[in-house]
Design a protein around this motif. Structure first.
Motif, PDB file in Angstrom:
ATOM      1  N   VAL A 125       0.857  -1.190   0.000  1.00  0.00           N
ATOM      2  CA  VAL A 125       0.000   0.000   0.000  1.00  0.00           C
ATOM      3  C   VAL A 125       0.893   1.239   0.000  1.00  0.00           C
ATOM      4  N   ASN A 147      -3.252   0.902  -3.978  1.00  0.00           N
ATOM      5  CA  ASN A 147      -3.147  -0.489  -3.554  1.00  0.00           C
ATOM      6  C   ASN A 147      -2.323  -1.275  -4.568  1.00  0.00           C
ATOM      7  N   ALA A 151      -4.616  -6.819  -4.963  1.00  0.00           N
ATOM      8  CA  ALA A 151      -4.721  -6.841  -3.495  1.00  0.00           C
ATOM      9  C   ALA A 151      -5.976  -7.590  -3.080  1.00  0.00           C
ATOM     10  N   PRO A 154      -8.152  -4.631  -0.481  1.00  0.00           N
ATOM     11  CA  PRO A 154      -7.540  -3.312  -0.691  1.00  0.00           C
ATOM     12  C   PRO A 154      -8.024  -2.260   0.305  1.00  0.00           C
TER      13      PRO A 154
END
Length: 182
Positions: A125, A147, A151, A154
């Motif tokens: 992140v 993100n 992910a 997220p």
């Protein structure tokens, strides 16, 4: 604004100087009912009018200086996190007693923000500073979030760091997830 009680000042700063503007978002960020948000904003506006009249002839801290200093702190914090460490000057702003509160903290545990920051960074992140609002004891850093591709869970596309300070040092940090700007 510095003359207002913290609870009133926070509601006012969120509503008028940040991207956390809806009553619902402010209520969630402050962990209070929407009716209390409306009440605090009304109280803040009334007290602000009184305070402005009573302090009209006094010297005031330059809000732009506070905001620019906080912007530099935010950029140094993000750069340090990207390298995996924080510059000494920034680490001093986040003493051992700093506490992460709210959604990212663990119930019943005292959590320092650094481990949560490190965990987010290690999961891919990335945060980019969008906006800063600062007073002597409340600071708001608004971030755009990127993100990693694919992910699993997220982060929302925006977040705001609400920091409560004493003698420049962060005492409490609450991360909130407002609706993204349109």
């Amino acid at each position: 604004m510095e003359e207002l009680p913290e609870q009133l000042r926070l509601a006012l700063m969120l509503r008028h100087f940040s991207g956390v503007t809806s009553y619902q978002e402010i209520a969630a960020a402050c962990e209070i009912p929407v009716g209390t948000v409306r009440s605090r904003l009304n109280q803040a506006r009334a007290k602000l009018a009184q305070v402005l009249l009573s302090t009209a002839t006094q010297a005031h801290d330059d809000a732009s200086v506070l905001t620019e200093g906080s912007r530099q702190e935010a950029l140094q914090t993000l750069e340090g996190a990207a390298r995996g460490n924080l510059p000494r000057e920034i680490a001093e702003l986040w003493p051992a007693e700093t506490e992460l509160v709210g959604a990212l903290s663990r119930t019943g545990e005292r959590t320092h923000p650094f481990p949560a920051m490190r965990q987010n960074r290690e999961s891919g992140v990335r945060q980019h500073l969008r906006h800063v609002v600062a007073s002597r004891d409340i600071t708001i850093w608004e971030m755009d979030v990127i993100n990693p591709v694919g992910a699993v869970s997220p982060c929302p596309p925006t977040l705001a760091w609400l920091m409560f300070r004493r003698d420049r040092r962060v005492q409490r940090l609450r991360v909130v997830f407002p609706e993204p700007p349109r």
